[in-house]
Design a protein around this motif. Sequence first.
Motif, PDB file in Angstrom:
ATOM      1  N   ASN A 184       0.856  -1.183  -0.004  1.00 57.55           N
ATOM      2  CA  ASN A 184       0.204  -0.151   0.115  1.00 57.55           C
ATOM      3  C   ASN A 184       0.993   1.145   0.114  1.00 57.55           C
ATOM      4  OD1 ASN A 184       0.940  -0.029   2.612  1.00 57.55           O
ATOM      5  ND2 ASN A 184      -1.139  -0.103   3.556  1.00 57.55           N
ATOM      6  N   ALA A 185       2.297   1.084  -0.486  1.00 55.43           N
ATOM      7  CA  ALA A 185       2.982   2.229  -0.650  1.00 55.43           C
ATOM      8  C   ALA A 185       4.188   1.891  -1.605  1.00 55.43           C
ATOM      9  CB  ALA A 185       3.788   2.636   0.853  1.00 55.43           C
ATOM     10  N   VAL A 186       4.517   2.901  -2.320  1.00 51.49           N
ATOM     11  CA  VAL A 186       5.688   2.659  -3.362  1.00 51.49           C
ATOM     12  C   VAL A 186       6.768   3.586  -3.021  1.00 51.49           C
ATOM     13  CG1 VAL A 186       6.259   2.992  -5.802  1.00 51.49           C
ATOM     14  CG2 VAL A 186       4.006   2.570  -5.419  1.00 51.49           C
ATOM     15  N   VAL A 187       7.755   2.542  -2.684  1.00 55.78           N
ATOM     16  CA  VAL A 187       9.338   3.081  -2.268  1.00 55.78           C
ATOM     17  C   VAL A 187      10.140   2.977  -3.629  1.00 55.78           C
ATOM     18  CG1 VAL A 187      11.095   2.435  -0.999  1.00 55.78           C
ATOM     19  CG2 VAL A 187       8.708   2.406   0.055  1.00 55.78           C
ATOM     20  N   ILE A 188      10.929   4.450  -3.991  1.00 56.36           N
ATOM     21  CA  ILE A 188      11.682   4.259  -5.006  1.00 56.36           C
ATOM     22  C   ILE A 188      12.966   4.864  -4.343  1.00 56.36           C
ATOM     23  CG2 ILE A 188      12.095   5.617  -7.057  1.00 56.36           C
ATOM     24  CD1 ILE A 188       9.607   5.344  -7.898  1.00 56.36           C
ATOM     25  N   GLY A 189      14.121   4.087  -5.019  1.00 55.56           N
ATOM     26  CA  GLY A 189      15.244   4.516  -4.885  1.00 55.56           C
ATOM     27  C   GLY A 189      16.140   4.389  -5.966  1.00 55.56           C
ATOM     28  N   LEU A 190      17.458   4.050  -6.256  1.00 56.48           N
ATOM     29  CA  LEU A 190      18.214   3.870  -7.512  1.00 56.48           C
ATOM     30  C   LEU A 190      18.043   2.661  -7.868  1.00 56.48           C
ATOM     31  CD1 LEU A 190      19.708   5.053  -9.872  1.00 56.48           C
ATOM     32  CD2 LEU A 190      21.833   4.727  -8.493  1.00 56.48           C
ATOM     33  N   ALA A 191      16.983   2.028  -8.402  1.00 59.76           N
ATOM     34  CA  ALA A 191      16.741   0.842  -8.738  1.00 59.76           C
ATOM     35  C   ALA A 191      17.550   0.122 -10.064  1.00 59.76           C
ATOM     36  CB  ALA A 191      15.385   0.648  -9.015  1.00 59.76           C
ATOM     37  N   GLU A 192      18.140   1.164 -10.870  1.00 62.06           N
ATOM     38  CA  GLU A 192      19.112   0.600 -12.049  1.00 62.06           C
ATOM     39  C   GLU A 192      18.238  -0.286 -13.120  1.00 62.06           C
ATOM     40  OE1 GLU A 192      22.826  -0.656 -10.834  1.00 62.06           O
ATOM     41  OE2 GLU A 192      23.309   1.374 -10.192  1.00 62.06           O
ATOM     42  N   GLU A 193      18.656  -1.538 -13.202  1.00 62.00           N
ATOM     43  CA  GLU A 193      18.112  -2.229 -14.382  1.00 62.00           C
ATOM     44  C   GLU A 193      16.508  -2.716 -13.629  1.00 62.00           C
ATOM     45  OE1 GLU A 193      20.980  -2.686 -13.244  1.00 62.00           O
ATOM     46  OE2 GLU A 193      21.967  -2.354 -15.156  1.00 62.00           O
ATOM     47  N   GLU A 194      16.049  -2.574 -12.547  1.00 63.42           N
ATOM     48  CA  GLU A 194      14.743  -2.707 -12.116  1.00 63.42           C
ATOM     49  C   GLU A 194      13.738  -1.758 -12.403  1.00 63.42           C
ATOM     50  OE1 GLU A 194      14.030  -5.599 -10.239  1.00 63.42           O
ATOM     51  OE2 GLU A 194      15.912  -6.218 -11.071  1.00 63.42           O
ATOM     52  N   PHE A 195      14.272  -0.587 -13.074  1.00 59.72           N
ATOM     53  CA  PHE A 195      13.313   0.535 -13.639  1.00 59.72           C
ATOM     54  C   PHE A 195      12.838  -0.090 -15.090  1.00 59.72           C
ATOM     55  CE2 PHE A 195      15.580   3.939 -10.892  1.00 59.72           C
ATOM     56  CZ  PHE A 195      14.208   4.187 -10.112  1.00 59.72           C
ATOM     57  N   HIS A 196      12.317  -1.117 -15.091  1.00 52.51           N
ATOM     58  CA  HIS A 196      12.040  -1.535 -16.379  1.00 52.51           C
ATOM     59  C   HIS A 196      10.234  -1.472 -16.551  1.00 52.51           C
ATOM     60  CE1 HIS A 196      10.448  -5.118 -14.537  1.00 52.51           C
ATOM     61  NE2 HIS A 196      11.635  -5.619 -13.886  1.00 52.51           N
ATOM     62  N   TYR A 197       9.605  -1.437 -17.666  1.00 52.21           N
ATOM     63  CA  TYR A 197       8.289  -1.312 -17.646  1.00 52.21           C
ATOM     64  C   TYR A 197       7.365  -1.925 -16.646  1.00 52.21           C
ATOM     65  CZ  TYR A 197       3.902   0.107 -19.731  1.00 52.21           C
ATOM     66  OH  TYR A 197       2.631   0.406 -19.957  1.00 52.21           O
ATOM     67  N   ALA A 198       7.492  -3.065 -16.507  1.00 50.72           N
ATOM     68  CA  ALA A 198       6.630  -3.923 -15.597  1.00 50.72           C
ATOM     69  C   ALA A 198       6.702  -3.489 -14.210  1.00 50.72           C
ATOM     70  CB  ALA A 198       7.004  -5.345 -15.838  1.00 50.72           C
ATOM     71  N   ASN A 199       7.637  -3.094 -13.648  1.00 53.39           N
ATOM     72  CA  ASN A 199       7.908  -2.333 -12.265  1.00 53.39           C
ATOM     73  C   ASN A 199       7.137  -1.232 -12.219  1.00 53.39           C
ATOM     74  OD1 ASN A 199       8.733  -4.827 -11.075  1.00 53.39           O
ATOM     75  ND2 ASN A 199      10.849  -3.957 -11.240  1.00 53.39           N
ATOM     76  N   LEU A 200       7.652  -0.163 -13.251  1.00 51.10           N
ATOM     77  CA  LEU A 200       7.107   1.125 -13.257  1.00 51.10           C
ATOM     78  C   LEU A 200       5.643   1.210 -13.356  1.00 51.10           C
ATOM     79  CD1 LEU A 200       9.881   2.776 -15.396  1.00 51.10           C
ATOM     80  CD2 LEU A 200       9.399   3.281 -13.071  1.00 51.10           C
ATOM     81  N   ASN A 201       5.014   0.261 -14.246  1.00 49.56           N
ATOM     82  CA  ASN A 201       3.658   0.069 -14.513  1.00 49.56           C
ATOM     83  C   ASN A 201       2.791  -0.328 -13.220  1.00 49.56           C
ATOM     84  OD1 ASN A 201       1.642   0.942 -16.696  1.00 49.56           O
ATOM     85  ND2 ASN A 201       1.144  -1.394 -16.559  1.00 49.56           N
ATOM     86  N   ALA A 202       3.641  -1.368 -12.504  1.00 49.19           N
ATOM     87  CA  ALA A 202       2.842  -1.742 -11.164  1.00 49.19           C
ATOM     88  C   ALA A 202       3.088  -0.806 -10.189  1.00 49.19           C
ATOM     89  CB  ALA A 202       3.774  -2.895 -10.872  1.00 49.19           C
TER      90      ALA A 202
END
Length: 263
Positions: A106-124
């Motif tokens: 129930n919360a979105v946490v963002i740091g420097l995710a590097e390769e984890e910044f892909h479309y599926a994760n960003l869309n989720a």
Amino acid sequence: MTKGVLIDLSGTVHLGEKEIPGAIAAVRSIRESGLPLRFVTNTSRMTRGMLQELLKRLGLAVPPEHIFTAPRALRGYLRQNGLRPFLLVHPRLHEEFADLRQDEPNAVVIGLAEEEFHYANLNAAFRLLRDGAPLLTMGRTRYFEGEDGLQLDAGPFVVALEYAADTQAKVLGKPSADFFLAAVADLGCRPEEVVMIGDDAASDVDGALAAGLRAILVQTGKYRSGDEEKITRPGGMLARDLAEAATMILSTSREQSREGSGK
């Protein structure tokens, strides 16, 4: 009068695994003067323990509690508010949040995710935000200096999600005043008695000035010519590197001590 010092890490003390020349000696000179200091960093690719080990390899022993990191601040916020994070962070950071519930986030946490910044994760993340989850970030930094040049930081991805989900992120690291003031309180000082040293005109210098501290921008790390002109608040100073910044602080401190004693 200066009674405490805050120092950024990446770009100020080290670049990757390498010391910025003269930085460790500068830290030692501040310590030997009797001024207490703390390290404050938005680095979101390393845990506090990893940073402590890195500094040890560079020749500097630092208690873990003297390292204030944005991931630790964010983790504390999640615990305090009973939030279950969807983690869009660097794989190394997952252990920082391992004791928190992460089912049905129930919360979105963002740091420097590097390769984890892909479309599926960003869309989720976008879908959770559209459903009302808060957007929490370790910083809004646009870029940083890596060992092979400038690299994108988490800030551009934070802004993209803010725009898409029509929301506003809460920053738990620099330039948040709460983040600076937590470190100031740990020093046992008032904000105006503390000097912040860092290589980022916005997060390190402007952020510290807004929180009531004094601040020095060093010309190392991500600094590029003219960055000092990006400082929007009065009172910011400029130094060639951490060594010169330490000299500025210690010489001023000695002058103030002499004036206070009437000598």
